[in-house]
Motif scaffolding. Structure first.
Motif, PDB file in Angstrom:
ATOM      1  N   LYS A  34      63.767-139.452  20.465  1.00  0.00           N
ATOM      2  CA  LYS A  34      64.501-138.419  21.204  1.00  0.00           C
ATOM      3  C   LYS A  34      65.887-138.951  21.502  1.00  0.00           C
ATOM      4  O   LYS A  34      66.043-140.043  22.044  1.00  0.00           O
ATOM      5  CB  LYS A  34      63.808-138.060  22.513  1.00  0.00           C
ATOM      6  N   VAL A  36      62.723-135.817   8.472  1.00  0.00           N
ATOM      7  CA  VAL A  36      62.813-135.549   9.899  1.00  0.00           C
ATOM      8  C   VAL A  36      61.947-134.311  10.136  1.00  0.00           C
ATOM      9  O   VAL A  36      61.976-133.359   9.348  1.00  0.00           O
ATOM     10  CB  VAL A  36      64.270-135.324  10.371  1.00  0.00           C
ATOM     11  N   VAL A  88      60.481-131.576  13.249  1.00  0.00           N
ATOM     12  CA  VAL A  88      60.516-131.089  14.629  1.00  0.00           C
ATOM     13  C   VAL A  88      59.431-130.036  14.788  1.00  0.00           C
ATOM     14  O   VAL A  88      58.992-129.424  13.819  1.00  0.00           O
ATOM     15  CB  VAL A  88      61.887-130.488  15.015  1.00  0.00           C
ATOM     16  N   GLU A 141      60.307-129.320   8.593  1.00  0.00           N
ATOM     17  CA  GLU A 141      60.616-130.620   8.004  1.00  0.00           C
ATOM     18  C   GLU A 141      61.861-130.547   7.151  1.00  0.00           C
ATOM     19  O   GLU A 141      62.056-129.612   6.387  1.00  0.00           O
ATOM     20  CB  GLU A 141      59.453-131.094   7.128  1.00  0.00           C
ATOM     21  N   SER A 151      66.755-131.421  15.069  1.00  0.00           N
ATOM     22  CA  SER A 151      66.371-131.837  16.419  1.00  0.00           C
ATOM     23  C   SER A 151      67.082-131.037  17.507  1.00  0.00           C
ATOM     24  O   SER A 151      66.668-131.065  18.663  1.00  0.00           O
ATOM     25  CB  SER A 151      66.621-133.335  16.615  1.00  0.00           C
ATOM     26  N   SER A 187      64.717-128.772  19.242  1.00  0.00           N
ATOM     27  CA  SER A 187      63.598-129.339  20.000  1.00  0.00           C
ATOM     28  C   SER A 187      64.086-130.314  21.073  1.00  0.00           C
ATOM     29  O   SER A 187      63.433-131.310  21.355  1.00  0.00           O
ATOM     30  CB  SER A 187      62.642-130.051  19.042  1.00  0.00           C
ATOM     31  N   HIS A 235      62.072-135.494  17.771  1.00  0.00           N
ATOM     32  CA  HIS A 235      61.779-135.382  16.339  1.00  0.00           C
ATOM     33  C   HIS A 235      61.016-136.616  15.892  1.00  0.00           C
ATOM     34  O   HIS A 235      60.947-137.613  16.603  1.00  0.00           O
ATOM     35  CB  HIS A 235      63.075-135.255  15.531  1.00  0.00           C
ATOM     36  N   THR A 236      60.431-136.524  14.702  1.00  0.00           N
ATOM     37  CA  THR A 236      59.789-137.696  14.108  1.00  0.00           C
ATOM     38  C   THR A 236      60.449-137.985  12.767  1.00  0.00           C
ATOM     39  O   THR A 236      61.021-137.097  12.127  1.00  0.00           O
ATOM     40  CB  THR A 236      58.266-137.504  13.879  1.00  0.00           C
ATOM     41  N   HIS A 237      60.348-139.252  12.381  1.00  0.00           N
ATOM     42  CA  HIS A 237      60.771-139.685  11.059  1.00  0.00           C
ATOM     43  C   HIS A 237      59.602-140.407  10.424  1.00  0.00           C
ATOM     44  O   HIS A 237      59.000-141.287  11.046  1.00  0.00           O
ATOM     45  CB  HIS A 237      61.933-140.682  11.127  1.00  0.00           C
TER      46      HIS A 237
END
Length: 173
Positions: free
Chosen positions: A75, A98, A100, A109, A136, A139, A143-145
């Motif tokens: 974040k 990435v 969200v 994605e 991101s 959100s 986010h994720t990677h």
């Protein structure tokens, strides 16, 4: 050149390439517009061909059998994107994507496939040129990677770098 023949030519170009092939290069080779190539790439992907986009062009995805993969939940605001991505690639990481979570659309994605500072710079340049918002931003910066490294030690170095930046929320296993 017929549609199927063109897609076969694109696939052959990707198989023979030693580096990513741009949409413009494919368009010139096939004597069509770059937008036609984008559509052909989408159809190849839909048929199961593992074509990935990189900041330098298209390439066939190669599985790294011995690699280590991990998703990191992060974040931060837009001002930390470059530092975050550089921290990953500087420690041997390949940033696959990435992701969200959107309240209406679910998981969204974006494919990144960044493996060097040069890739990061090209990605950021394209984002600025397109005036595209970061995923991101939908959100609140969360986010994720999905990151891949060659060794567990490199993955640990990526984790520590993200922790030092203060962007790591928690790591997902």
């Amino acid at each position: 050149m017929e549609n199927q023949e063109r897609r076969e030519k694109i696939l052959e170009m990707l198989k023979e390439a030693t580096k990513p092939v741009t949409g413009t290069e494919m368009a010139q080779a096939c004597q069509v517009s770059r937008q036609i190539i984008v559509g052909d790439i989408a159809l190849l992907r839909a048929s199961g061909t593992p074509v990935m986009s990189t900041p330098r062009g298209y390439q066939l995805q190669k599985n790294q059998i011995d690699g280590v993969q991990e998703s990191f939940l992060c974040k931060h605001g837009p001002e930390q994107v470059e530092a975050e991505l550089n921290a990953i690639v500087d420690n041997g990481g390949l940033v696959h994507n990435v992701v969200v979570e959107h309240e209406v659309y679910g998981f969204l994605e974006g494919e990144l496939n960044l493996k060097s500072r040069r890739d990061v710079q090209l990605y950021l340049k394209k984002m600025r040129a397109a005036r595209a918002p970061l995923l991101s931003s939908m959100s609140a910066g969360v986010h994720t990677h999905l990151v891949e490294t060659s060794t567990p030690e490199e993955m640990e170095a990526v984790r520590k770098a993200l922790e030092q930046l203060g962007v790591l929320v928690e790591d997902k296993k």
